[in-house]
Design a protein around this motif. Structure first.
Motif, PDB file in Angstrom:
ATOM      1  N   HIS A   1       0.839  -1.207   0.000  1.00 50.68           N
ATOM      2  CA  HIS A   1       0.000   0.000   0.000  1.00 50.68           C
ATOM      3  C   HIS A   1       0.874   1.258   0.000  1.00 50.68           C
ATOM      4  CE1 HIS A   1      -3.396   2.583   0.806  1.00 50.68           C
ATOM      5  NE2 HIS A   1      -2.748   3.088   1.837  1.00 50.68           N
ATOM      6  N   ILE A   2       1.906   1.269   0.812  1.00 48.12           N
ATOM      7  CA  ILE A   2       2.823   2.414   0.861  1.00 48.12           C
ATOM      8  C   ILE A   2       3.516   2.593  -0.487  1.00 48.12           C
ATOM      9  CG2 ILE A   2       4.977   3.283   1.883  1.00 48.12           C
ATOM     10  CD1 ILE A   2       4.045   1.935   4.522  1.00 48.12           C
ATOM     11  N   LEU A   3       3.945   1.502  -1.098  1.00 44.71           N
ATOM     12  CA  LEU A   3       4.614   1.569  -2.391  1.00 44.71           C
ATOM     13  C   LEU A   3       3.691   2.149  -3.458  1.00 44.71           C
ATOM     14  CD1 LEU A   3       7.034   0.943  -4.219  1.00 44.71           C
ATOM     15  CD2 LEU A   3       6.086  -1.353  -4.515  1.00 44.71           C
ATOM     16  N   GLU A   4       2.437   1.738  -3.461  1.00 45.39           N
ATOM     17  CA  GLU A   4       1.482   2.259  -4.435  1.00 45.39           C
ATOM     18  C   GLU A   4       1.243   3.758  -4.232  1.00 45.39           C
ATOM     19  OE1 GLU A   4       0.275   0.697  -7.154  1.00 45.39           O
ATOM     20  OE2 GLU A   4       1.656  -0.879  -6.539  1.00 45.39           O
ATOM     21  N   GLU A   5       1.203   4.218  -2.988  1.00 45.58           N
ATOM     22  CA  GLU A   5       1.055   5.654  -2.715  1.00 45.58           C
ATOM     23  C   GLU A   5       2.275   6.426  -3.231  1.00 45.58           C
ATOM     24  OE1 GLU A   5       0.405   6.157   1.453  1.00 45.58           O
ATOM     25  OE2 GLU A   5      -1.738   5.744   1.288  1.00 45.58           O
ATOM     26  N   LEU A   6       3.468   5.873  -3.018  1.00 46.33           N
ATOM     27  CA  LEU A   6       4.679   6.522  -3.500  1.00 46.33           C
ATOM     28  C   LEU A   6       4.702   6.605  -5.020  1.00 46.33           C
ATOM     29  CD1 LEU A   6       7.375   4.982  -1.152  1.00 46.33           C
ATOM     30  CD2 LEU A   6       6.670   7.376  -1.253  1.00 46.33           C
ATOM     31  N   LYS A   7       4.293   5.544  -5.685  1.00 45.28           N
ATOM     32  CA  LYS A   7       4.242   5.550  -7.148  1.00 45.28           C
ATOM     33  C   LYS A   7       3.276   6.617  -7.647  1.00 45.28           C
ATOM     34  CE  LYS A   7       5.283   0.684  -8.044  1.00 45.28           C
ATOM     35  NZ  LYS A   7       4.723  -0.575  -8.567  1.00 45.28           N
ATOM     36  N   GLY A   8       2.133   6.735  -6.998  1.00 43.97           N
ATOM     37  CA  GLY A   8       1.151   7.736  -7.385  1.00 43.97           C
ATOM     38  C   GLY A   8       1.654   9.148  -7.167  1.00 43.97           C
ATOM     39  N   SER A   9       2.396   9.357  -6.099  1.00 43.81           N
ATOM     40  CA  SER A   9       2.946  10.680  -5.812  1.00 43.81           C
ATOM     41  C   SER A   9       4.056  11.051  -6.788  1.00 43.81           C
ATOM     42  CB  SER A   9       3.496  10.726  -4.381  1.00 43.81           C
ATOM     43  OG  SER A   9       2.457  10.530  -3.462  1.00 43.81           O
ATOM     44  N   TYR A  10       4.827  10.069  -7.232  1.00 46.78           N
ATOM     45  CA  TYR A  10       5.955  10.309  -8.126  1.00 46.78           C
ATOM     46  C   TYR A  10       5.526  10.462  -9.585  1.00 46.78           C
ATOM     47  CZ  TYR A  10      10.407   9.544 -10.511  1.00 46.78           C
ATOM     48  OH  TYR A  10      11.499   9.664 -11.312  1.00 46.78           O
ATOM     49  N   ALA A  11       4.379   9.920  -9.930  1.00 50.25           N
ATOM     50  CA  ALA A  11       3.929   9.868 -11.327  1.00 50.25           C
ATOM     51  C   ALA A  11       3.991  11.209 -12.061  1.00 50.25           C
ATOM     52  CB  ALA A  11       2.532   9.270 -11.406  1.00 50.25           C
ATOM     53  N   PRO A  12       3.567  12.324 -11.477  1.00 46.67           N
ATOM     54  CA  PRO A  12       3.624  13.596 -12.224  1.00 46.67           C
ATOM     55  C   PRO A  12       5.050  14.049 -12.561  1.00 46.67           C
ATOM     56  CG  PRO A  12       2.173  13.808 -10.333  1.00 46.67           C
ATOM     57  CD  PRO A  12       2.863  12.493 -10.216  1.00 46.67           C
ATOM     58  N   PHE A  13       6.039  13.526 -11.846  1.00 52.19           N
ATOM     59  CA  PHE A  13       7.429  13.943 -12.042  1.00 52.19           C
ATOM     60  C   PHE A  13       8.253  12.920 -12.808  1.00 52.19           C
ATOM     61  CE2 PHE A  13       5.777  15.693  -8.078  1.00 52.19           C
ATOM     62  CZ  PHE A  13       5.863  17.040  -8.373  1.00 52.19           C
ATOM     63  N   GLU A  14       7.642  11.839 -13.251  1.00 55.71           N
ATOM     64  CA  GLU A  14       8.335  10.757 -13.953  1.00 55.71           C
ATOM     65  C   GLU A  14       8.860  11.248 -15.300  1.00 55.71           C
ATOM     66  OE1 GLU A  14      10.136   7.707 -15.127  1.00 55.71           O
ATOM     67  OE2 GLU A  14       9.056   7.340 -13.275  1.00 55.71           O
ATOM     68  N   PRO A  15      10.192  11.330 -15.470  1.00 54.06           N
ATOM     69  CA  PRO A  15      10.741  11.836 -16.731  1.00 54.06           C
ATOM     70  C   PRO A  15      10.604  10.847 -17.898  1.00 54.06           C
ATOM     71  CG  PRO A  15      12.510  11.190 -15.258  1.00 54.06           C
ATOM     72  CD  PRO A  15      11.222  11.052 -14.489  1.00 54.06           C
ATOM     73  N   ASN A  16      10.450   9.571 -17.620  1.00 59.11           N
ATOM     74  CA  ASN A  16      10.366   8.560 -18.676  1.00 59.11           C
ATOM     75  C   ASN A  16       8.934   8.122 -18.966  1.00 59.11           C
ATOM     76  OD1 ASN A  16      13.167   8.475 -18.933  1.00 59.11           O
ATOM     77  ND2 ASN A  16      13.310   7.100 -17.184  1.00 59.11           N
ATOM     78  N   SER A  17       7.980   8.876 -18.487  1.00 54.53           N
ATOM     79  CA  SER A  17       6.584   8.503 -18.672  1.00 54.53           C
ATOM     80  C   SER A  17       6.172   8.668 -20.130  1.00 54.53           C
ATOM     81  CB  SER A  17       5.698   9.381 -17.797  1.00 54.53           C
ATOM     82  OG  SER A  17       4.347   9.078 -18.000  1.00 54.53           O
ATOM     83  N   ASP A  18       5.401   7.710 -20.621  1.00 52.44           N
ATOM     84  CA  ASP A  18       4.914   7.757 -21.998  1.00 52.44           C
ATOM     85  C   ASP A  18       3.526   8.367 -22.099  1.00 52.44           C
ATOM     86  OD1 ASP A  18       7.195   6.582 -22.936  1.00 52.44           O
ATOM     87  OD2 ASP A  18       6.379   4.556 -22.867  1.00 52.44           O
TER      88      ASP A  18
END
Length: 45
Positions: free
Chosen positions: A12-29
């Motif tokens: 659950h903590i990992l999923e929250e971290l992924k969601g928080s990081y998503a807007p800053f992901e430089p490799n996002s498609d």
């Protein structure tokens, strides 16, 4: 039972971290649904 509980808590903590990081992901498609201005980013820090 303890191992399973810890696993799900950390998952659950990992999923929250992924969601928080998503807007800053430089490799996002994907394209961000909402462009954040510098003012908004400053208030979220």
């Amino acid at each position: 039972m303890i191992v399973s509980t810890l696993h799900f808590e950390y998952h659950h903590i990992l999923e929250e971290l992924k969601g928080s990081y998503a807007p800053f992901e430089p490799n996002s498609d994907t394209i961000a649904a909402k462009q954040l201005t510098d003012d908004i980013l400053q208030t979220k820090q």
